[in-house]
Scaffold this motif. Structure first.
Motif, PDB file in Angstrom:
ATOM      1  N   ARG A 136      13.565 -14.931  18.834  1.00 56.58           N
ATOM      2  CA  ARG A 136      12.844 -15.977  19.579  1.00 56.58           C
ATOM      3  C   ARG A 136      13.681 -17.068  20.279  1.00 56.58           C
ATOM      4  O   ARG A 136      14.729 -17.276  19.836  1.00 56.58           O
ATOM      5  CB  ARG A 136      12.007 -16.590  18.420  1.00 56.58           C
ATOM      6  N   ASP A 164      15.118 -20.822  20.541  1.00 61.18           N
ATOM      7  CA  ASP A 164      15.436 -21.772  19.486  1.00 61.18           C
ATOM      8  C   ASP A 164      14.433 -23.222  19.850  1.00 61.18           C
ATOM      9  O   ASP A 164      14.193 -23.464  21.075  1.00 61.18           O
ATOM     10  CB  ASP A 164      16.847 -22.081  19.598  1.00 61.18           C
ATOM     11  N   SER A 165      14.208 -23.890  18.808  1.00 61.35           N
ATOM     12  CA  SER A 165      13.395 -25.021  19.098  1.00 61.35           C
ATOM     13  C   SER A 165      14.338 -26.226  19.889  1.00 61.35           C
ATOM     14  O   SER A 165      15.659 -25.936  19.868  1.00 61.35           O
ATOM     15  CB  SER A 165      12.810 -25.635  17.919  1.00 61.35           C
ATOM     16  N   ASN A 166      13.929 -27.011  20.441  1.00 60.15           N
ATOM     17  CA  ASN A 166      14.502 -28.148  21.050  1.00 60.15           C
ATOM     18  C   ASN A 166      15.257 -28.753  20.033  1.00 60.15           C
ATOM     19  O   ASN A 166      16.480 -29.181  20.125  1.00 60.15           O
ATOM     20  CB  ASN A 166      13.633 -29.286  21.716  1.00 60.15           C
ATOM     21  N   LYS A 167      14.826 -28.979  18.885  1.00 57.67           N
ATOM     22  CA  LYS A 167      15.430 -29.623  17.620  1.00 57.67           C
ATOM     23  C   LYS A 167      16.705 -28.748  16.996  1.00 57.67           C
ATOM     24  O   LYS A 167      17.820 -29.253  17.171  1.00 57.67           O
ATOM     25  CB  LYS A 167      14.585 -30.098  16.469  1.00 57.67           C
ATOM     26  N   SER A 168      16.505 -27.463  17.194  1.00 58.36           N
ATOM     27  CA  SER A 168      17.563 -26.509  16.597  1.00 58.36           C
ATOM     28  C   SER A 168      18.650 -26.691  17.647  1.00 58.36           C
ATOM     29  O   SER A 168      19.780 -26.645  17.592  1.00 58.36           O
ATOM     30  CB  SER A 168      17.054 -25.272  16.699  1.00 58.36           C
ATOM     31  N   SER A 204      14.352 -22.432  11.620  1.00 58.60           N
ATOM     32  CA  SER A 204      13.247 -23.335  11.679  1.00 58.60           C
ATOM     33  C   SER A 204      12.720 -22.698  10.210  1.00 58.60           C
ATOM     34  O   SER A 204      12.874 -21.944   9.715  1.00 58.60           O
ATOM     35  CB  SER A 204      12.304 -22.732  12.758  1.00 58.60           C
TER      36      SER A 204
END
Length: 139
Positions: free
Chosen positions: A37, A39-43, A110
């Motif tokens: 997947r 990665d999120s912006n925070k990650s 996450s």
């Protein structure tokens, strides 16, 4: 972390060739290939900050710091992972597309991937002989 397995029973050579041709990254677990997947912006921010600090701290040393584009191979388990950050020191770890002797691995997870990171991946990373540290962070 994973969606359903995309391919079953690929050899390591088939997997490595597939990765060279793929636009997305996949992890390899004993013949099964799983798309990763995004990665999120925070990650991404957390990973970038840690990567910058490590590169700065290890500048002008024999350590090599790699981003999530470098695979880590766990040979005795027949696994390839893409940790967020890996650090190597051994000059004999010369494979172009993966490393198998990291001394440090950093993973940012996450809530959806926490179980995989805290259980499966941590247990598997412990099989790496040169690994001195594994940092798993919530992202």
């Amino acid at each position: 972390m994973y969606t359903h397995s995309k391919f079953l029973n690929l050899s390591v050579e088939e997997y490595l060739q597939f990765e060279l041709e793929s636009r997305i990254r996949h992890e390899y677990l004993a013949g099964q290939v799983y798309p990763m997947r995004e990665d999120s912006n925070k990650s991404k921010v957390i990973t970038s900050n840690i990567l910058t600090r490590l590169r700065t701290h290890l500048f002008c040393t024999d350590y090599r710091v790699y981003s999530s584009e470098m695979k880590i191979r766990i040979p005795n388990l027949n696994i390839f992972y893409y940790p967020n950050i890996s650090v190597t020191y051994n000059p004999q770890d010369r494979e172009k597309f993966y490393k198998s002797q990291p001394c440090l691995i950093v993973e940012v997870f996450s809530s959806a991937t926490e179980r995989i990171h805290r259980n499966e991946k941590l247990m598997n990373y412990r099989q790496l002989q040169n690994l001195q540290g594994c940092c798993i962070n919530a992202g």
